[in-house]
Design an enzyme around this catalytic site. Sequence first.
Site, PDB file in Angstrom:
ATOM      1  N   HIS A 228     -41.402 -80.405  26.874  1.00  0.00           N
ATOM      2  CA  HIS A 228     -40.987 -80.802  27.088  1.00  0.00           C
ATOM      3  C   HIS A 228     -39.547 -80.241  28.173  1.00  0.00           C
ATOM      4  O   HIS A 228     -38.959 -82.275  29.399  1.00  0.00           O
ATOM      5  CB  HIS A 228     -39.727 -79.319  26.259  1.00  0.00           C
ATOM      6  CG  HIS A 228     -39.204 -79.779  25.163  1.00  0.00           C
ATOM      7  ND1 HIS A 228     -39.013 -80.483  24.635  1.00  0.00           N
ATOM      8  CD2 HIS A 228     -39.154 -78.714  24.106  1.00  0.00           C
ATOM      9  CE1 HIS A 228     -38.510 -80.654  22.609  1.00  0.00           C
ATOM     10  NE2 HIS A 228     -38.804 -79.147  22.689  1.00  0.00           N
TER      11      HIS A 228
ATOM     12  N   HIS B 152     -46.386 -77.730  23.993  1.00  0.00           N
ATOM     13  CA  HIS B 152     -44.989 -78.982  23.371  1.00  0.00           C
ATOM     14  C   HIS B 152     -44.085 -78.129  24.242  1.00  0.00           C
ATOM     15  O   HIS B 152     -43.355 -79.160  24.376  1.00  0.00           O
ATOM     16  CB  HIS B 152     -44.247 -77.425  22.073  1.00  0.00           C
ATOM     17  CG  HIS B 152     -43.949 -78.253  20.450  1.00  0.00           C
ATOM     18  ND1 HIS B 152     -43.038 -79.632  21.082  1.00  0.00           N
ATOM     19  CD2 HIS B 152     -41.861 -78.002  21.849  1.00  0.00           C
ATOM     20  CE1 HIS B 152     -42.417 -79.489  20.370  1.00  0.00           C
ATOM     21  NE2 HIS B 152     -40.979 -78.704  20.629  1.00  0.00           N
ATOM     22  N   GLU B 153     -44.222 -76.884  24.612  1.00  0.00           N
ATOM     23  CA  GLU B 153     -42.800 -76.365  25.291  1.00  0.00           C
ATOM     24  C   GLU B 153     -42.697 -77.589  27.211  1.00  0.00           C
ATOM     25  O   GLU B 153     -42.106 -77.459  27.413  1.00  0.00           O
ATOM     26  CB  GLU B 153     -42.836 -75.029  25.840  1.00  0.00           C
ATOM     27  CG  GLU B 153     -42.824 -74.017  24.302  1.00  0.00           C
ATOM     28  CD  GLU B 153     -41.249 -74.633  24.086  1.00  0.00           C
ATOM     29  OE1 GLU B 153     -40.112 -75.349  24.404  1.00  0.00           O
ATOM     30  OE2 GLU B 153     -41.100 -74.509  22.713  1.00  0.00           O
TER      31      GLU B 153
ATOM     32  N   GLU C 149     -38.264 -84.027  20.004  1.00  0.00           N
ATOM     33  CA  GLU C 149     -39.314 -82.743  19.243  1.00  0.00           C
ATOM     34  C   GLU C 149     -40.257 -83.656  18.785  1.00  0.00           C
ATOM     35  O   GLU C 149     -41.598 -83.362  19.394  1.00  0.00           O
ATOM     36  CB  GLU C 149     -38.227 -81.936  17.882  1.00  0.00           C
ATOM     37  CG  GLU C 149     -37.013 -81.561  18.488  1.00  0.00           C
ATOM     38  CD  GLU C 149     -38.109 -79.410  19.622  1.00  0.00           C
ATOM     39  OE1 GLU C 149     -38.995 -79.608  19.035  1.00  0.00           O
ATOM     40  OE2 GLU C 149     -37.450 -79.610  20.016  1.00  0.00           O
TER      41      GLU C 149
END
Lengths: 187, 408
Positions: free
Chosen positions: B147, B143-144, B228
């Site tokens: 980003h 997930h990071e 997100e």
Amino acid sequence: MIALYVVIGVVVVLAIILFMQYNSLVRQRNQVQNSWSQIDVQLKRRHDLIPNLIETVKGYMKHERETLESVTNARTSAVEAGGRGVGQQAKAEGELSGMLTRFFAVAENYPDLKANQNFLALQEELTSTENKIGFARQFYNDSVLNLNNKVQQFPSNIVAGMFGFKVGEFFELEAPAEREVPKVSFT
Amino acid sequence: MWEQIRANKIKSVWVIVGMGVLLLGFGYLIGELFFESGIAGIVLASIVWLIMNLVAFFQGDQVFLSVSKAKKLERSDHPKLFNTVEEMTIASGLPKMPDIYIIDEPAPNAFAMGRDPNKAAIAVTSGLLQRLNRDELQGVIAHEIGHIKNRDVLLMVISGITMGAIVLLADFALIYLILGGAGGGRRSSSSGGGGQGQIIILIVGIAFIILAPIIARLLYFAMSRKREYLADASSALYTRYPEGLASALEKISSSTNVLKSANRVTAPMYIVNPLHKPGLKASDLSSTHPPTSERIRILRSMGSSASFADYNRIYSEVHKGGGGVIPQSALAGAAGLVETRGASAEEARPEKIEKLERTREVSDLVEKLNDYTALACKCGAKFKVPTDFKGKSIKCPRCGTVNHIPGR
């Protein structure tokens, strides 16, 4: 006069489209090459780790000579398969992966081994290298898919044909069963 | 599907241009109202924005990491975390592996930093390392990385600053308006007649002063929530195992620990909103994060397919008729069939034993980073002593021998 301008305009637009398609194809092809070298790095790392692993476990697993030998043999044939094309290499590496998972399943029966820090560190490294190979393969196959789509779909297939872009080869594991991660039971 | 990053770059530029236009228009209005010159207002707004950006650009990451009390990790400190980040770097095709930081806090959370994928950083809390197994950790890291790959950090920093500049200007304008009530009189004397038109402009101006910060904030929050979702979709795509992130989100959101080092500015960067109050309505418009329960539901509904297109389809199903969340440009080039994989072997290990091991591992790591001294007493007891005790003597709790701790 106006007709001339129209013709010039159409030619310029076509040239721009050609440049863009060509650059996009080159980018995709470079990505495929780059991601293949990523897989290669990880495969080499695995080949380097296995002798250490065998050295570490030899003393503990005296009754598992057969397993250890089959891992060593699979490694040797995987090293030899390097440079013989994607398909061959994928087959040999797939066999090595299978041998390794079997080896770690067997190693679970040796509590002394599981208390050995060196073995645990090697296990973590090999598990992670295994994952990295998987993810590098995933990225490589995605890149190949994108390149192949570009090479075969209209209108970029015209540009690809003009400059000799070829479809890439997927890195597939042989048996579908090897894709499954074995469940290890502790009961 | 990798074309989406290029599409995102173009899209980000448009969002930022839009917010910039809002800021400049706002500056112009303030200038007209207070200095009788719109240009002066624009100049003022630009200067405020520029200074804030420069500070963020050159100092942002370091300030942010030090505010969060993050410590940099080396490979030998925590090989598993390093390997997980490396795996996801490969899966996402990032050019360089991000730096890894750890925050010594029991609340599980994580965030990504860095405007440029070549200079990115990921920070995790020690609570996160303790609580999550490998698959879950992988989901969070993916997930990071999502980003970083989608350039969300750059986008959120610049739009956050633009929002901040608008809010700041509006605050100044309101104070000026309240304190300098005489300003209106001065203005009407200089421009002579046309009193009624003046009043209308003043009312419109005041309405704008009140509304602009609200609009900017809503834009910012809405964008933050979209990013997100996109990072969640990226995580599913990189790991091919949406369940890992889903179960990590469940664990993170069920934690009762509060992250002490987070504040309103840093909140949007975390994987789960660290400031979320239990009483707050889940789908609040002024929330930086989508409701966690909904993120989990989308991830769990993905079943055996992990492509962007599938994530988008399920998102539209959850939000009845609400359209998709993935940019069309990203979907166009996406691969048709993307299969998920099974759980890794670690999943089979008993959770309790594993958690004990992880806790020990993490507390060792934190103690090492904090430079604790390991001490062995004659009686065989071993203990670790914090740095403040260096050069002092302590009594062994077991046998009572006084031990001297070597100084620095």
